[in-house]
Write a protein that holds these residues in place. Structure first.
Motif, short mmCIF file in Angstrom:
data_model
loop_
_atom_site.label_atom_id
_atom_site.label_comp_id
_atom_site.label_asym_id
_atom_site.label_seq_id
_atom_site.Cartn_x
_atom_site.Cartn_y
_atom_site.Cartn_z
N GLU A 174 -2.74 10.90 3.93
CA GLU A 174 -2.85 10.81 5.21
C GLU A 174 -2.16 9.53 6.02
OE1 GLU A 174 -7.23 9.33 6.23
OE2 GLU A 174 -7.11 11.26 5.02
N PRO A 175 -1.91 9.46 7.12
CA PRO A 175 -1.23 8.18 7.65
C PRO A 175 -1.92 7.03 7.05
CG PRO A 175 -1.84 9.63 9.33
CD PRO A 175 -2.56 10.11 8.24
N GLU A 176 -1.20 5.93 6.48
CA GLU A 176 -1.60 4.84 5.83
C GLU A 176 -2.26 4.89 4.41
OE1 GLU A 176 -2.49 1.55 9.21
OE2 GLU A 176 -4.17 3.37 9.08
N TRP A 177 -2.46 6.12 3.81
CA TRP A 177 -3.07 6.39 2.58
C TRP A 177 -2.04 7.19 1.79
CZ3 TRP A 177 -7.15 3.67 1.20
CH2 TRP A 177 -8.10 3.22 2.07
N PHE A 178 -2.08 6.66 0.48
CA PHE A 178 -1.05 7.47 -0.36
C PHE A 178 -1.74 7.53 -1.88
CE2 PHE A 178 1.38 4.92 2.64
CZ PHE A 178 2.54 5.80 3.06
N ILE A 179 -1.07 8.44 -2.60
CA ILE A 179 -1.70 8.52 -4.10
C ILE A 179 -0.53 7.90 -4.70
CG2 ILE A 179 -1.88 9.62 -6.27
CD1 ILE A 179 -3.08 11.99 -4.25
N TYR A 180 -0.59 6.78 -5.51
CA TYR A 180 0.64 6.09 -6.07
C TYR A 180 0.61 6.29 -7.73
CZ TYR A 180 -1.98 1.89 -8.08
OH TYR A 180 -2.87 1.16 -8.86
N ARG A 181 1.54 5.96 -8.07
CA ARG A 181 2.16 5.84 -9.57
C ARG A 181 2.96 4.85 -9.87
NH1 ARG A 181 3.67 10.40 -14.18
NH2 ARG A 181 4.28 9.03 -15.84
N PHE A 182 2.29 3.86 -10.56
CA PHE A 182 3.30 2.51 -11.07
C PHE A 182 3.84 2.54 -12.27
CE2 PHE A 182 3.61 -2.00 -12.44
CZ PHE A 182 4.78 -2.36 -11.61
#
Length: 186
Positions: A174-182
């Motif tokens: 959603e706006p400003e929120w992400f699932i991340y993978r580093f």
């Protein structure tokens, strides 16, 4: 004499067994520790704890700082590598959302690391939730530039030397929120 030989033989067999078993155990531990779950699990975890994430991000933004900060699982704050005191509010929220640690970047973005592992002499692989405020500090380094992708599945990410390439990959929630993978390959 026979008893001494018997003890010596068992000791040697034990040592050889341990020598052979240690690398296998280490390899299995690495496989378990570096295993990242499906992106859907992280999405569900965010949805189930959405208010806690928002509360935590709001709380962290109230502390004006141009420093890189890391909050570990017991709520202790590490500012630019210098250990500080534990903050009970942080400890409560970090346990509630199930994060291993939280990283606050100089530009104001926040990474809630839920899964993965890394170390100084091995590759890093983490997955979690990332908050990027609409208004970020432009005079501060942002760390890794995020790359928007459609999926965090290993097969769908860029590869380098037979593994997922070094980078910060994100899928919007959603706006400003992400699932991340580093990923950082040594």
């Amino acid at each position: 004499m026979k008893r001494l030989l018997k003890i010596l033989l068992y000791s040697c067999l034990f040592s050889v067994g341990l020598y052979l078993l240690a690398p296998l155990t280490f390899r299995l531990w690495l496989k378990y520790e570096y295993h990242l779950p499906p992106e859907q699990r992280v999405r569900e975890q965010f949805e189930n704890n959405r208010t806690d994430y928002i509360q935590f991000a709001t709380l962290l933004q109230r502390v004006p700082s141009a420093h890189y900060r890391v909050i570990d699982g017991d709520g202790s704050v590490d500012i630019n590598g210098v250990h500080s005191q534990a903050v009970p509010e942080y400890e409560h929220l970090i346990r509630k959302i199930g994060a291993k640690f939280v990283t606050i970047r100089e530009d104001g973005s926040i990474e809630f690391s839920l899964y993965g592992s890394g170390c100084a002499i091995c590759s890093d692989s983490y997955m979690g939730v990332r908050y990027v405020p609409k208004v970020r500090r432009t005079d501060a380094p942002s760390g890794w530039e995020q790359t928007a992708v459609t999926s965090l599945d290993s097969a769908k990410l860029p590869h380098e030397n037979g593994a997922v390439a070094t980078g910060l990959y994100v899928v919007p929630i959603e706006p400003e929120w992400f699932i991340y993978r580093f990923e950082y390959q040594e």
